[in-house]
Design a protein around this motif. Sequence first.
Motif: not given
Length: 183
Positions: A73-75, A103-104, A119-120, A153-156
Amino acid sequence: NFRTNVGGSRANGLEAFAEYNLSKSLSADIRHGEVSIFSSYSYNLAQYNSFKVITLSGNSLQETNYKDNKVEYAPENILRFGLTYSIKNAFATVQYSYTDKVYTDANNTELPTANGQNGAIPSYRIIDLTLGWKHKTGLSLKTGVNNLTDAIYFTRRSGGYPGPGVLPADGRTFFLTLGYQMN
């Protein structure tokens, strides 16, 4: 097995913001309003410098080190830029936002797993629009649209509640704010 800290990570980055008033630099007649542009950028390289994981494979233990994998979770890149037009007590701002893929999990799993927990998360782009007005008495009104293009889109990703899988981000949303500032 007794275990203490299983690894470490390092995050190095840079953040920058700039705003430039085009109207003032062009010596434009401000009776017709002012135009300014702005941009912010964040670069973050977050990687594991050591992360040892021991798993059981058959009758033996296998050690894997996720060294140099990206932290979850670090873009790496976040970019926002936009334009504001203001005239007297009113303004309009349009902003474009870009957030890089993340990446998660520490394994940096690219393709989604069957349960959707790992998954990414792909990069995504959003456009927001805000309109505002402020009166000399301190009364203000602000309205706008977030995710103007209704991007999907999704973020989590979730492993527990509300169930395994992706957590979708908000679609197009509208807001209205009424405010009063006392001097």
